[in-house]
Design a protein around this motif. Structure first.
Motif, PDB file in Angstrom:
ATOM      1  N   TRP A   1       2.052  37.122   4.630  1.00 58.16           N
ATOM      2  CA  TRP A   1       2.088  38.047   5.776  1.00 58.16           C
ATOM      3  C   TRP A   1       3.078  37.566   6.833  1.00 58.16           C
ATOM      4  CZ3 TRP A   1       1.364  42.800   6.835  1.00 58.16           C
ATOM      5  CH2 TRP A   1       1.221  43.243   8.147  1.00 58.16           C
ATOM      6  N   GLN A   2       3.060  36.296   7.147  1.00 59.46           N
ATOM      7  CA  GLN A   2       4.003  35.722   8.110  1.00 59.46           C
ATOM      8  C   GLN A   2       5.444  35.923   7.633  1.00 59.46           C
ATOM      9  OE1 GLN A   2       4.018  33.712  11.151  1.00 59.46           O
ATOM     10  NE2 GLN A   2       2.134  34.890  11.375  1.00 59.46           N
ATOM     11  N   SER A   3       5.676  35.712   6.356  1.00 59.41           N
ATOM     12  CA  SER A   3       7.027  35.871   5.817  1.00 59.41           C
ATOM     13  C   SER A   3       7.483  37.324   5.863  1.00 59.41           C
ATOM     14  CB  SER A   3       7.093  35.357   4.373  1.00 59.41           C
ATOM     15  OG  SER A   3       6.934  33.959   4.350  1.00 59.41           O
ATOM     16  N   LEU A   4       6.583  38.236   5.553  1.00 59.00           N
ATOM     17  CA  LEU A   4       6.932  39.663   5.611  1.00 59.00           C
ATOM     18  C   LEU A   4       7.221  40.104   7.044  1.00 59.00           C
ATOM     19  CD1 LEU A   4       4.361  41.144   3.072  1.00 59.00           C
ATOM     20  CD2 LEU A   4       6.848  41.056   2.803  1.00 59.00           C
ATOM     21  N   ARG A   5       6.435  39.639   7.977  1.00 60.19           N
ATOM     22  CA  ARG A   5       6.589  40.052   9.377  1.00 60.19           C
ATOM     23  C   ARG A   5       7.763  39.370  10.085  1.00 60.19           C
ATOM     24  NH1 ARG A   5       2.065  39.829  13.239  1.00 60.19           N
ATOM     25  NH2 ARG A   5       3.358  41.335  14.306  1.00 60.19           N
ATOM     26  N   HIS A   6       7.955  38.091   9.785  1.00 61.25           N
ATOM     27  CA  HIS A   6       8.910  37.306  10.569  1.00 61.25           C
ATOM     28  C   HIS A   6      10.043  36.693   9.760  1.00 61.25           C
ATOM     29  CE1 HIS A   6       6.041  37.685  13.838  1.00 61.25           C
ATOM     30  NE2 HIS A   6       5.099  37.236  13.027  1.00 61.25           N
ATOM     31  N   GLY A   7      10.034  36.873   8.440  1.00 62.04           N
ATOM     32  CA  GLY A   7      11.054  36.250   7.603  1.00 62.04           C
ATOM     33  C   GLY A   7      10.711  34.796   7.327  1.00 62.04           C
ATOM     34  N   TYR A   8      11.445  34.199   6.419  1.00 60.01           N
ATOM     35  CA  TYR A   8      11.160  32.822   6.011  1.00 60.01           C
ATOM     36  C   TYR A   8      11.266  31.857   7.187  1.00 60.01           C
ATOM     37  CZ  TYR A   8      11.725  28.315   3.709  1.00 60.01           C
ATOM     38  OH  TYR A   8      11.598  27.013   3.341  1.00 60.01           O
ATOM     39  N   ARG A   9      12.363  31.892   7.902  1.00 57.60           N
ATOM     40  CA  ARG A   9      12.576  30.964   9.015  1.00 57.60           C
ATOM     41  C   ARG A   9      11.660  31.245  10.199  1.00 57.60           C
ATOM     42  NH1 ARG A   9      13.372  26.354   8.108  1.00 57.60           N
ATOM     43  NH2 ARG A   9      14.533  26.191   6.246  1.00 57.60           N
ATOM     44  N   GLY A  10      11.247  32.482  10.382  1.00 55.61           N
ATOM     45  CA  GLY A  10      10.358  32.822  11.488  1.00 55.61           C
ATOM     46  C   GLY A  10       8.887  32.631  11.159  1.00 55.61           C
ATOM     47  N   ASN A  11       8.588  32.339   9.924  1.00 52.33           N
ATOM     48  CA  ASN A  11       7.218  32.133   9.468  1.00 52.33           C
ATOM     49  C   ASN A  11       6.640  30.915  10.197  1.00 52.33           C
ATOM     50  OD1 ASN A  11       5.027  31.061   7.951  1.00 52.33           O
ATOM     51  ND2 ASN A  11       5.760  32.069   6.103  1.00 52.33           N
ATOM     52  N   ARG A  12       5.509  31.101  10.876  1.00 52.04           N
ATOM     53  CA  ARG A  12       4.945  29.996  11.667  1.00 52.04           C
ATOM     54  C   ARG A  12       4.556  28.807  10.804  1.00 52.04           C
ATOM     55  NH1 ARG A  12      -1.114  29.941  13.019  1.00 52.04           N
ATOM     56  NH2 ARG A  12      -1.971  31.367  11.463  1.00 52.04           N
ATOM     57  N   TYR A  13       4.186  29.058   9.557  1.00 52.98           N
ATOM     58  CA  TYR A  13       3.830  27.941   8.677  1.00 52.98           C
ATOM     59  C   TYR A  13       5.059  27.103   8.321  1.00 52.98           C
ATOM     60  CZ  TYR A  13      -0.606  30.354   8.370  1.00 52.98           C
ATOM     61  OH  TYR A  13      -1.807  30.961   8.679  1.00 52.98           O
ATOM     62  N   GLU A  14       6.195  27.737   8.178  1.00 54.90           N
ATOM     63  CA  GLU A  14       7.440  26.993   7.946  1.00 54.90           C
ATOM     64  C   GLU A  14       7.833  26.197   9.188  1.00 54.90           C
ATOM     65  OE1 GLU A  14       9.213  26.366   5.213  1.00 54.90           O
ATOM     66  OE2 GLU A  14       7.711  27.485   4.097  1.00 54.90           O
ATOM     67  N   ARG A  15       7.722  26.818  10.339  1.00 52.74           N
ATOM     68  CA  ARG A  15       8.042  26.115  11.590  1.00 52.74           C
ATOM     69  C   ARG A  15       7.105  24.924  11.794  1.00 52.74           C
ATOM     70  NH1 ARG A  15       7.789  31.276  13.894  1.00 52.74           N
ATOM     71  NH2 ARG A  15       6.182  30.488  15.276  1.00 52.74           N
ATOM     72  N   ASP A  16       5.804  25.137  11.520  1.00 50.05           N
ATOM     73  CA  ASP A  16       4.838  24.042  11.649  1.00 50.05           C
ATOM     74  C   ASP A  16       5.149  22.903  10.674  1.00 50.05           C
ATOM     75  OD1 ASP A  16       3.513  25.477  13.617  1.00 50.05           O
ATOM     76  OD2 ASP A  16       1.834  26.068  12.333  1.00 50.05           O
ATOM     77  N   ALA A  17       5.551  23.245   9.456  1.00 52.98           N
ATOM     78  CA  ALA A  17       5.890  22.222   8.465  1.00 52.98           C
ATOM     79  C   ALA A  17       7.125  21.438   8.905  1.00 52.98           C
ATOM     80  CB  ALA A  17       6.105  22.851   7.093  1.00 52.98           C
ATOM     81  N   ASP A  18       8.117  22.132   9.469  1.00 56.92           N
ATOM     82  CA  ASP A  18       9.305  21.441   9.993  1.00 56.92           C
ATOM     83  C   ASP A  18       8.926  20.495  11.128  1.00 56.92           C
ATOM     84  OD1 ASP A  18      11.034  22.718   8.214  1.00 56.92           O
ATOM     85  OD2 ASP A  18      11.634  24.256   9.661  1.00 56.92           O
ATOM     86  N   THR A  19       8.046  20.949  12.013  1.00 62.21           N
ATOM     87  CA  THR A  19       7.610  20.133  13.147  1.00 62.21           C
ATOM     88  C   THR A  19       6.851  18.903  12.660  1.00 62.21           C
ATOM     89  OG1 THR A  19       7.514  22.052  14.601  1.00 62.21           O
ATOM     90  CG2 THR A  19       6.209  20.135  15.262  1.00 62.21           C
ATOM     91  N   TYR A  20       5.941  19.107  11.712  1.00 57.31           N
ATOM     92  CA  TYR A  20       5.177  17.981  11.161  1.00 57.31           C
ATOM     93  C   TYR A  20       6.117  16.941  10.549  1.00 57.31           C
ATOM     94  CZ  TYR A  20       2.127  15.304   8.091  1.00 57.31           C
ATOM     95  OH  TYR A  20       1.481  14.273   7.446  1.00 57.31           O
ATOM     96  N   ALA A  21       7.065  17.390   9.742  1.00 62.71           N
ATOM     97  CA  ALA A  21       8.006  16.464   9.101  1.00 62.71           C
ATOM     98  C   ALA A  21       8.809  15.705  10.153  1.00 62.71           C
ATOM     99  CB  ALA A  21       8.934  17.215   8.158  1.00 62.71           C
ATOM    100  N   ALA A  22       9.288  16.404  11.174  1.00 65.01           N
ATOM    101  CA  ALA A  22      10.071  15.754  12.237  1.00 65.01           C
ATOM    102  C   ALA A  22       9.233  14.714  12.981  1.00 65.01           C
ATOM    103  CB  ALA A  22      10.613  16.804  13.207  1.00 65.01           C
ATOM    104  N   GLN A  23       7.973  15.023  13.237  1.00 62.02           N
ATOM    105  CA  GLN A  23       7.092  14.067  13.925  1.00 62.02           C
ATOM    106  C   GLN A  23       6.866  12.826  13.073  1.00 62.02           C
ATOM    107  OE1 GLN A  23       3.724  16.594  14.653  1.00 62.02           O
ATOM    108  NE2 GLN A  23       4.403  17.129  16.710  1.00 62.02           N
ATOM    109  N   GLN A  24       6.609  13.018  11.791  1.00 65.40           N
ATOM    110  CA  GLN A  24       6.396  11.883  10.898  1.00 65.40           C
ATOM    111  C   GLN A  24       7.651  11.016  10.793  1.00 65.40           C
ATOM    112  OE1 GLN A  24       3.469  10.894   9.192  1.00 65.40           O
ATOM    113  NE2 GLN A  24       2.620  12.348  10.654  1.00 65.40           N
TER     114      GLN A  24
END
Length: 125
Positions: free
Chosen positions: A94-117
């Motif tokens: 649903w996130q991908s359909l509404r916001h696209g791959y890069r706008g998907n909040r789960y993708e953004r959260d995964a990028d943030t988690y990786a950057a923090q680690q």
């Protein structure tokens, strides 16, 4: 039969000990290389393949993907997302359909988690 299973599910992958020593959290996932999931993920994005895709506790990496901490930690974040939300695949779609791959909040959260680690454990030179 083995050949077909490998084509669909890829092969088990053991991460290098040095990588696990630097990022012990990576041990929380099961890792595989190859198989159908990276291809299907790529097809959904109009590509031949994606570097990695997560299904439950298992991360599937494309055969060409490098074992870079940023990618592995990003995929580990998806493992955690799967564990935290029962209907994660539906929410993700649903996130991908509404916001696209890069706008998907789960993708953004995964990028943030990786950057923090990565910030907490800089890569040795």
């Amino acid at each position: 039969m083995r050949r077909m299973r490998r084509a669909v599910m890829g092969e088990a992958l053991r991460l290098p000990d040095a990588l696990l020593a630097q990022f012990p959290v990576l041990g929380a996932a099961q890792w595989r290389v190859g198989g159908l999931p990276p291809r299907v993920g790529g097809w959904c994005l109009g590509r031949r393949s994606v570097a990695g895709i997560t299904l439950g506790r298992t991360v599937f990496l494309a055969p060409w993907a490098r074992l870079e901490p940023a990618l592995l930690l990003h995929e580990l974040a998806h493992v955690r997302q799967f564990a935290g939300v029962t209907a994660f695949p539906l929410h993700y779609a649903w996130q991908s359909l509404r916001h696209g791959y890069r706008g998907n909040r789960y993708e953004r959260d995964a990028d943030t988690y990786a950057a923090q680690q990565l910030a907490e454990r800089p890569t040795p030179q």
